[in-house]
Motif scaffolding. Sequence first.
Motif, PDB file in Angstrom:
ATOM      1  N   LEU A  78       2.738  32.362  -7.504  1.00 28.43           N
ATOM      2  CA  LEU A  78       2.456  33.570  -8.276  1.00 28.43           C
ATOM      3  C   LEU A  78       3.522  33.857  -9.331  1.00 28.43           C
ATOM      4  N   ALA A  79       4.774  33.684  -8.992  1.00 27.28           N
ATOM      5  CA  ALA A  79       5.865  33.955  -9.941  1.00 27.28           C
ATOM      6  C   ALA A  79       5.870  32.894 -11.036  1.00 27.28           C
ATOM      7  N   ASP A  80       6.455  33.230 -12.151  1.00 23.95           N
ATOM      8  CA  ASP A  80       6.627  32.291 -13.255  1.00 23.95           C
ATOM      9  C   ASP A  80       8.099  31.881 -13.262  1.00 23.95           C
ATOM     10  N   GLY A  81       8.401  30.833 -12.526  1.00 23.90           N
ATOM     11  CA  GLY A  81       9.801  30.426 -12.369  1.00 23.90           C
ATOM     12  C   GLY A  81      10.546  31.490 -11.591  1.00 23.90           C
ATOM     13  N   ASP A  82      11.623  31.994 -12.174  1.00 27.00           N
ATOM     14  CA  ASP A  82      12.406  33.057 -11.536  1.00 27.00           C
ATOM     15  C   ASP A  82      11.863  34.447 -11.844  1.00 27.00           C
ATOM     16  N   ARG A  83      10.845  34.529 -12.688  1.00 26.25           N
ATOM     17  CA  ARG A  83      10.276  35.814 -13.091  1.00 26.25           C
ATOM     18  C   ARG A  83       9.117  36.172 -12.162  1.00 26.25           C
ATOM     19  N   LEU A  84       9.281  37.228 -11.399  1.00 30.26           N
ATOM     20  CA  LEU A  84       8.249  37.661 -10.464  1.00 30.26           C
ATOM     21  C   LEU A  84       7.019  38.170 -11.199  1.00 30.26           C
ATOM     22  N   HIS A  85       5.893  38.056 -10.548  1.00 38.36           N
ATOM     23  CA  HIS A  85       4.651  38.651 -11.048  1.00 38.36           C
ATOM     24  C   HIS A  85       4.827  40.177 -10.980  1.00 38.36           C
ATOM     25  N   PRO A  86       4.204  40.940 -11.885  1.00 40.17           N
ATOM     26  CA  PRO A  86       4.339  42.399 -11.840  1.00 40.17           C
ATOM     27  C   PRO A  86       3.977  43.015 -10.489  1.00 40.17           C
ATOM     28  N   VAL A  87       3.038  42.432  -9.768  1.00 42.16           N
ATOM     29  CA  VAL A  87       2.698  42.975  -8.444  1.00 42.16           C
ATOM     30  C   VAL A  87       3.854  42.742  -7.477  1.00 42.16           C
ATOM     31  N   GLN A  88       4.480  41.591  -7.535  1.00 44.47           N
ATOM     32  CA  GLN A  88       5.640  41.331  -6.680  1.00 44.47           C
ATOM     33  C   GLN A  88       6.777  42.295  -7.003  1.00 44.47           C
ATOM     34  N   GLU A  89       7.005  42.548  -8.287  1.00 47.78           N
ATOM     35  CA  GLU A  89       8.049  43.499  -8.685  1.00 47.78           C
ATOM     36  C   GLU A  89       7.748  44.888  -8.146  1.00 47.78           C
ATOM     37  N   ALA A  90       6.480  45.311  -8.261  1.00 48.60           N
ATOM     38  CA  ALA A  90       6.090  46.638  -7.775  1.00 48.60           C
ATOM     39  C   ALA A  90       6.267  46.728  -6.261  1.00 48.60           C
ATOM     40  N   GLY A 100       6.595  42.339   7.013  1.00 48.09           N
ATOM     41  CA  GLY A 100       6.343  41.394   5.937  1.00 48.09           C
ATOM     42  C   GLY A 100       5.285  40.348   6.207  1.00 48.09           C
ATOM     43  N   TYR A 101       4.772  40.275   7.428  1.00 43.65           N
ATOM     44  CA  TYR A 101       3.845  39.196   7.777  1.00 43.65           C
ATOM     45  C   TYR A 101       2.600  39.203   6.894  1.00 43.65           C
ATOM     46  N   CYS A 102       2.029  40.347   6.653  1.00 44.07           N
ATOM     47  CA  CYS A 102       0.783  40.427   5.880  1.00 44.07           C
ATOM     48  C   CYS A 102       1.011  40.454   4.376  1.00 44.07           C
ATOM     49  N   GLN A 103       2.241  40.595   3.949  1.00 42.68           N
ATOM     50  CA  GLN A 103       2.496  40.855   2.533  1.00 42.68           C
ATOM     51  C   GLN A 103       2.028  39.760   1.569  1.00 42.68           C
ATOM     52  N   PRO A 104       2.166  38.465   1.881  1.00 45.75           N
ATOM     53  CA  PRO A 104       1.621  37.480   0.927  1.00 45.75           C
ATOM     54  C   PRO A 104       0.126  37.691   0.680  1.00 45.75           C
ATOM     55  N   GLY A 105      -0.628  37.921   1.740  1.00 45.04           N
ATOM     56  CA  GLY A 105      -2.056  38.168   1.580  1.00 45.04           C
ATOM     57  C   GLY A 105      -2.344  39.468   0.850  1.00 45.04           C
ATOM     58  N   GLN A 106      -1.562  40.499   1.159  1.00 47.73           N
ATOM     59  CA  GLN A 106      -1.730  41.789   0.473  1.00 47.73           C
ATOM     60  C   GLN A 106      -1.495  41.632  -1.033  1.00 47.73           C
TER      61      GLN A 106
END
Length: 152
Positions: A78-90, A100-106
């Motif tokens: 999902l991230a672009d190199g070291d730059r997180l996707h906006p959802v990951q940042e949020a 954290g178990y469900c977080q990748p799917g969320q």
Amino acid sequence: MPSHTFTVNGKTVTVDAPDDLPLLWALRDLLGVRGPKYGCGVDVCKACTSHLDGEAVRPCVVPVAEAAGREVTTIEGLADGDRLHPVQEAWLEQDVAQCGYCQPGQIMAAVALLKRTKNPTDADIDEIANVCRCGTYFRIREAIKSAAARMG
């Protein structure tokens, strides 16, 4: 044994596996992609949510044969190199994760939602229906709204 060639997070891969092997097991056991989590195996909890050609799917119920020639994206892609996707940042800004178990799917479900709906309502967010045992739903909702605003 059949071979299946597809792309995972931008890299072409080939796995030797029965056609009906769940894609989740091909990702985790054969390719070492650990972001999608096994929760239920029957498309209920959605902890394994990933994208197949940009659409949210649950690889616990998708046969590996369906991935042939297609693009699979997991949380690792999902991230672009070291730059997180906006959802990951949020997610980080809203301090969403507890266990954290469900977080990748969320996160993957939220990204798919924001592709379809630029300004989701609470009802839209509720429809993604990923299960979180820790109950961080309020923070998940706030993170999705924050990411939507950021993505414009």
